[in-house]
Enzyme design. Structure first.
Site, PDB file in Angstrom:
ATOM      1  N   ASP A 253       0.848  -1.194   0.000  1.00 51.99           N
ATOM      2  CA  ASP A 253       0.000   0.000   0.000  1.00 51.99           C
ATOM      3  C   ASP A 253       0.883   1.244   0.000  1.00 51.99           C
ATOM      4  O   ASP A 253       1.998   1.212   0.535  1.00 51.99           O
ATOM      5  CB  ASP A 253      -0.916   0.028   1.228  1.00 51.99           C
ATOM      6  CG  ASP A 253      -2.159   0.899   1.002  1.00 51.99           C
ATOM      7  OD1 ASP A 253      -1.990   2.103   0.725  1.00 51.99           O
ATOM      8  OD2 ASP A 253      -3.278   0.381   1.080  1.00 51.99           O
TER       9      ASP A 253
ATOM     10  N   LYS B  34     -12.309  -5.340  -5.902  1.00 56.60           N
ATOM     11  CA  LYS B  34     -13.432  -4.414  -5.758  1.00 56.60           C
ATOM     12  C   LYS B  34     -13.528  -3.547  -7.002  1.00 56.60           C
ATOM     13  O   LYS B  34     -12.546  -2.959  -7.432  1.00 56.60           O
ATOM     14  CB  LYS B  34     -13.240  -3.524  -4.525  1.00 56.60           C
ATOM     15  CG  LYS B  34     -14.311  -2.437  -4.411  1.00 56.60           C
ATOM     16  CD  LYS B  34     -14.389  -1.832  -3.030  1.00 56.60           C
ATOM     17  CE  LYS B  34     -13.154  -1.040  -2.653  1.00 56.60           C
ATOM     18  NZ  LYS B  34     -13.240  -0.537  -1.271  1.00 56.60           N
TER      19      LYS B  34
END
Length: 209
Positions: A83, A164
């Site tokens: 991330d 997603k």
């Protein structure tokens, strides 16, 4: 005027958040985000992750999905998380902070993966939302395209992918690209996903490229 709208929207989100059943349950179970329940639901339906597997978790912070994944892979498995944002350590998770679009970060991620490839790529990535569909949707689609590109680089044959995606412009084309790369693709809307959200999850199995 727009400032007032944003404030009202932010206040509504805060009220929803702190009155949210899944937020309270996450706190009770020591999970870092309510998003953890989305992966648990996908796992319950599709059995994506098994003991001993290697999993890459993109957009991992604050770590809800990594917490779920590391329990599922067990001591013989491996979870590699990445991330741009920092993430507090999770036992058993190899976390890399950085933007994997950058060559140096991508190389570090690929080094962690090694020559054996991975069994599952997870992506719960989402852009910082501006409130404008014309801005947010292209940004969201760019991120899911990056996640699919990561599959092409690290996923083993017959591997799986959960991502997603926000329904809107570019969704149908993206679905087509995922179907070309995997044998089976299912669309899921977990119960823990907020009803008014346009997010859905594509669960793709049987990587064939």
């Amino acid at each position: 005027m727009s400032g007032k709208k944003r404030t009202a929207s932010s206040n509504r989100w805060m009220l929803e958040h702190f009155d949210d059943h899944y937020v309270k349950l996450a706190q009770k179970r020591g999970l870092r985000s309510r998003a953890a329940f989305k992966l648990e639901e996908l796992q319950q339906k599709d059995q994506l992750i098994r003991p001993g597997m290697t999993v890459v978790d993109l957009g991992a912070a604050p770590g809800g999905w990594s917490q779920v994944a590391v329990k599922l892979v067990g001591d013989r498995g491996k979870v590699i998380a990445c991330d741009i944002l920092p993430m507090d350590p999770i036992v058993g998770v190899d976390f890399l902070q950085g933007d994997f679009r950058e060559e140096k970060v991508l190389e570090a991620l690929l080094t962690r993966v090694g020559a054996d490839k991975v069994d599952v790529v997870l992506s719960d990535m989402a852009p910082n939302m501006s409130g404008s569909d014309g801005v947010d949707q292209p940004r969201a689609m760019y991120l899911v395209e990056l996640a699919l590109d990561m599959c092409h680089q690290v996923l083993a044959p017959n591997g799986s992918f959960a991502v997603k995606v926000f329904q809107g412009e570019g969704f149908d084309e993206y679905m087509k690209a995922v179907k070309e790369a995997f044998k089976v693709v299912k669309t899921r809307k977990p119960d823990s996903s907020r009803a008014r959200s346009r997010e859905v999850y594509l669960v793709a199995t049987g990587y064939k490229l």
